[in-house]
Enzyme design. Sequence first.
Site, PDB file in Angstrom:
ATOM      1  N   CYS A  64       0.824  -1.206   0.000  1.00 49.11           N
ATOM      2  CA  CYS A  64       0.000   0.000   0.000  1.00 49.11           C
ATOM      3  C   CYS A  64       0.858   1.257   0.000  1.00 49.11           C
ATOM      4  O   CYS A  64       1.885   1.306   0.670  1.00 49.11           O
ATOM      5  CB  CYS A  64      -0.877   0.050   1.251  1.00 49.11           C
ATOM      6  SG  CYS A  64      -1.898  -1.389   1.556  1.00 49.11           S
ATOM      7  N   CYS A  65       0.404   2.240  -0.730  1.00 47.30           N
ATOM      8  CA  CYS A  65       0.935   3.593  -0.636  1.00 47.30           C
ATOM      9  C   CYS A  65      -0.220   4.532  -0.990  1.00 47.30           C
ATOM     10  O   CYS A  65      -1.336   4.064  -1.244  1.00 47.30           O
ATOM     11  CB  CYS A  65       2.174   3.812  -1.510  1.00 47.30           C
ATOM     12  SG  CYS A  65       1.894   3.790  -3.287  1.00 47.30           S
ATOM     13  N   TRP A  66       0.010   5.822  -0.993  1.00 45.37           N
ATOM     14  CA  TRP A  66      -1.091   6.778  -1.159  1.00 45.37           C
ATOM     15  C   TRP A  66      -1.927   6.473  -2.398  1.00 45.37           C
ATOM     16  O   TRP A  66      -3.140   6.399  -2.326  1.00 45.37           O
ATOM     17  CB  TRP A  66      -0.547   8.200  -1.173  1.00 45.37           C
ATOM     18  CG  TRP A  66      -1.616   9.234  -1.033  1.00 45.37           C
ATOM     19  CD1 TRP A  66      -1.952  10.194  -1.940  1.00 45.37           C
ATOM     20  CD2 TRP A  66      -2.502   9.415   0.075  1.00 45.37           C
ATOM     21  NE1 TRP A  66      -2.982  10.964  -1.464  1.00 45.37           N
ATOM     22  CE2 TRP A  66      -3.347  10.497  -0.219  1.00 45.37           C
ATOM     23  CE3 TRP A  66      -2.665   8.758   1.295  1.00 45.37           C
ATOM     24  CZ2 TRP A  66      -4.333  10.946   0.646  1.00 45.37           C
ATOM     25  CZ3 TRP A  66      -3.662   9.207   2.159  1.00 45.37           C
ATOM     26  CH2 TRP A  66      -4.474  10.289   1.825  1.00 45.37           C
ATOM     27  N   LEU A 108      -4.068   3.859  -0.455  1.00 44.42           N
ATOM     28  CA  LEU A 108      -4.531   4.291   0.865  1.00 44.42           C
ATOM     29  C   LEU A 108      -5.549   5.414   0.744  1.00 44.42           C
ATOM     30  O   LEU A 108      -6.400   5.587   1.613  1.00 44.42           O
ATOM     31  CB  LEU A 108      -3.338   4.757   1.709  1.00 44.42           C
ATOM     32  CG  LEU A 108      -2.319   3.683   2.065  1.00 44.42           C
ATOM     33  CD1 LEU A 108      -1.082   4.323   2.697  1.00 44.42           C
ATOM     34  CD2 LEU A 108      -2.923   2.637   2.985  1.00 44.42           C
TER      35      LEU A 108
END
Length: 149
Positions: A64-66, A108
């Site tokens: 996960c990342c932004w 995210l």
Amino acid sequence: MRISVSSDMDEPVARLLVARLRERGHEVREHGALRAGADPQWAVCSEAAAREVAEGAAEQAVVCCWTGTGASIAANKVPGVRAALCADAATAEGARRWNDANVLALSLRLTSEPLLKEILDAWFAAAPSRDEEDRRNVAHVEELDARPR
């Protein structure tokens, strides 16, 4: 199943992801901002989770990342990993079925609690296709991993 999970930020959806995976009976290995003292950079923690899949320490991973894009790019640099950025259940189901994806990448920013449930339900319900054409495509991707760079 052992699942490696990474996130570059300690966001509520990342914590919810870990909780939902554990509720499903999975053993979760945390990376990045989810583990005290770990490097939270998206490239570093996504690689760490993906590497566990490639090396057999985990069967699958969720990175996960932004936006989910950087996490998927980093994970896909690890030979043997087929990471898919999924923003909906249909994409998650297709990634497992047609691409035999072994790493799920999530945003995210965009993934809500109801959407997370739908994506996880689809991801875990789907199985890799046995269709000859689909298997040839996955085999070709595996050959790409094996080629010298």
